[in-house]
Design an enzyme around this catalytic site. Structure first.
Site, PDB file in Angstrom:
ATOM      1  N   VAL A 122      60.501  57.603 -28.935  1.00  0.00           N
ATOM      2  CA  VAL A 122      60.752  58.228 -30.236  1.00  0.00           C
ATOM      3  C   VAL A 122      61.615  59.482 -30.091  1.00  0.00           C
ATOM      4  O   VAL A 122      61.892  60.154 -31.075  1.00  0.00           O
ATOM      5  CB  VAL A 122      59.427  58.597 -30.947  1.00  0.00           C
ATOM      6  CG1 VAL A 122      58.634  57.348 -31.283  1.00  0.00           C
ATOM      7  CG2 VAL A 122      58.591  59.551 -30.098  1.00  0.00           C
ATOM      8  N   LYS A 155      49.730  53.887 -17.058  1.00  0.00           N
ATOM      9  CA  LYS A 155      50.652  55.006 -17.315  1.00  0.00           C
ATOM     10  C   LYS A 155      50.066  56.340 -16.848  1.00  0.00           C
ATOM     11  O   LYS A 155      48.953  56.717 -17.216  1.00  0.00           O
ATOM     12  CB  LYS A 155      50.977  55.056 -18.807  1.00  0.00           C
ATOM     13  CG  LYS A 155      52.077  56.033 -19.179  1.00  0.00           C
ATOM     14  CD  LYS A 155      52.397  55.904 -20.662  1.00  0.00           C
ATOM     15  CE  LYS A 155      53.524  56.822 -21.088  1.00  0.00           C
ATOM     16  NZ  LYS A 155      53.821  56.675 -22.537  1.00  0.00           N
ATOM     17  N   GLU A 186      56.363  48.671 -24.303  1.00  0.00           N
ATOM     18  CA  GLU A 186      55.066  49.321 -24.114  1.00  0.00           C
ATOM     19  C   GLU A 186      54.083  48.885 -25.204  1.00  0.00           C
ATOM     20  O   GLU A 186      54.456  48.728 -26.370  1.00  0.00           O
ATOM     21  CB  GLU A 186      55.300  50.830 -24.183  1.00  0.00           C
ATOM     22  CG  GLU A 186      54.089  51.719 -24.087  1.00  0.00           C
ATOM     23  CD  GLU A 186      54.457  53.191 -24.248  1.00  0.00           C
ATOM     24  OE1 GLU A 186      53.612  54.031 -23.918  1.00  0.00           O
ATOM     25  OE2 GLU A 186      55.584  53.498 -24.705  1.00  0.00           O
ATOM     26  N   CYS A 195      57.640  54.385 -20.402  1.00  0.00           N
ATOM     27  CA  CYS A 195      58.074  55.348 -21.414  1.00  0.00           C
ATOM     28  C   CYS A 195      58.192  56.781 -20.871  1.00  0.00           C
ATOM     29  O   CYS A 195      59.093  57.061 -20.096  1.00  0.00           O
ATOM     30  CB  CYS A 195      57.145  55.267 -22.616  1.00  0.00           C
ATOM     31  SG  CYS A 195      57.881  55.868 -24.164  1.00  0.00           S
TER      32      CYS A 195
END
Length: 265
Positions: free
Chosen positions: A162, A97, A26, A135
């Site tokens: 993350v 996205k 990404e 993501c």
């Protein structure tokens, strides 16, 4: 963020690769952690800009299809986007996205292209139907299901994950299994810093890129802390048959009239 250095790194990986399709993370060209519109805009690209044109030339010269995330500018709006470039250098897929995460909600507009599926040709001449999600889309079953309902045989998923929940790869395996689709997850490693309200914050990316077969099997995986290219042989044709026995089909058995309808629709 050094777009030119990132682009040079991408080119190096493409020129060294021996595969039909190479998926990058990404926001691969720009970096991820933007906390103000001005700096994000400075690192943004339009589809006709030179970095994108260069990627197209590289794909054509190397005879390799590429999926890559980038920071897209369209008029006054910024999008967290990804494109699919075929081995002839043509942009054949474009996704913005839909599910924005954390500070992305302050920088980017929600994607307005839906979950499109494109046809892409491999070096062998084989054609496959490719979908893209990015993501945080992994948290929403509707994202992968929408792509599969659109005919996707392979889903490419650029990411800068993350999360520390520990459920990431297990969930992606389920996404592949429940849809009988091949999932190519390309994640970032390392750290990035951003300043929020005068305080410097650190994001640590988890890596663990993986190629997951339609039965949920992890065919190849990468470490948490090192840039790595992973490769696996897959058979997209096998994803087309959604039957699990003589009586049941995972798409045909959907009883959509019985499912809850969101009153906000």
């Amino acid at each position: 963020m050094d777009v030119e250095a990132n682009l040079a790194s991408v080119e190096g990986y493409v020129r060294a690769a021996d595969c039909d399709l190479l998926v990058f993370p990404e926001l691969c060209l720009s970096g991820y952690f933007y906390t103000d519109i001005k700096s994000a805009t400075a690192s943004s690209q339009q589809l006709a800009d030179e970095p994108i044109l260069r990627l197209r030339r590289i794909a054509k010269e190397c005879n390799i299809a590429i999926v890559i995330g980038f920071l897209e500018r369209d008029g006054e709006k910024l999008y967290n986007s990804a494109i699919a470039i075929d081995r002839f250098g043509k942009i054949c897929g474009h996704y913005r996205k839909v599910h924005l995460f954390y500070y992305e909600t302050q920088i980017f507009s929600v994607g307005d292209l839906g979950f499109p599926v494109c046809e892409i040709e491999m070096r062998t001449g084989e054609r496959l139907n490719l979908g893209i999600m990015i993501c945080y889309d992994w948290r929403f079953p509707e994202a992968a299901r929408s792509l599969v309902l659109g005919g996707a045989e392979v889903i490419a998923m650029p990411a800068n994950i993350v999360t520390t929940t520990g459920m990431l790869l297990d969930t992606l395996r389920v996404r592949a299994f429940e849809n009988k689709v091949i999932l190519v997850f390309a994640d970032r490693v390392g750290k990035e810093f951003g300043v929020v309200d005068g305080v410097e914050l650190e994001l640590v990316f988890v890596g663990k890129s993986a190629i997951i077969n339609f039965n949920g099997e992890i065919l190849a995986s990468a470490p948490e802390s090192k840039d790595t290219v992973i490769v696996a042989e897959v058979f997209p044709e096998a994803t087309k048959l959604k039957n699990i026995n003589n009586f049941n089909n995972i798409l045909g058995d959907r009883q959509y009239k019985s499912y809850f309808k969101d009153s906000r629709e």
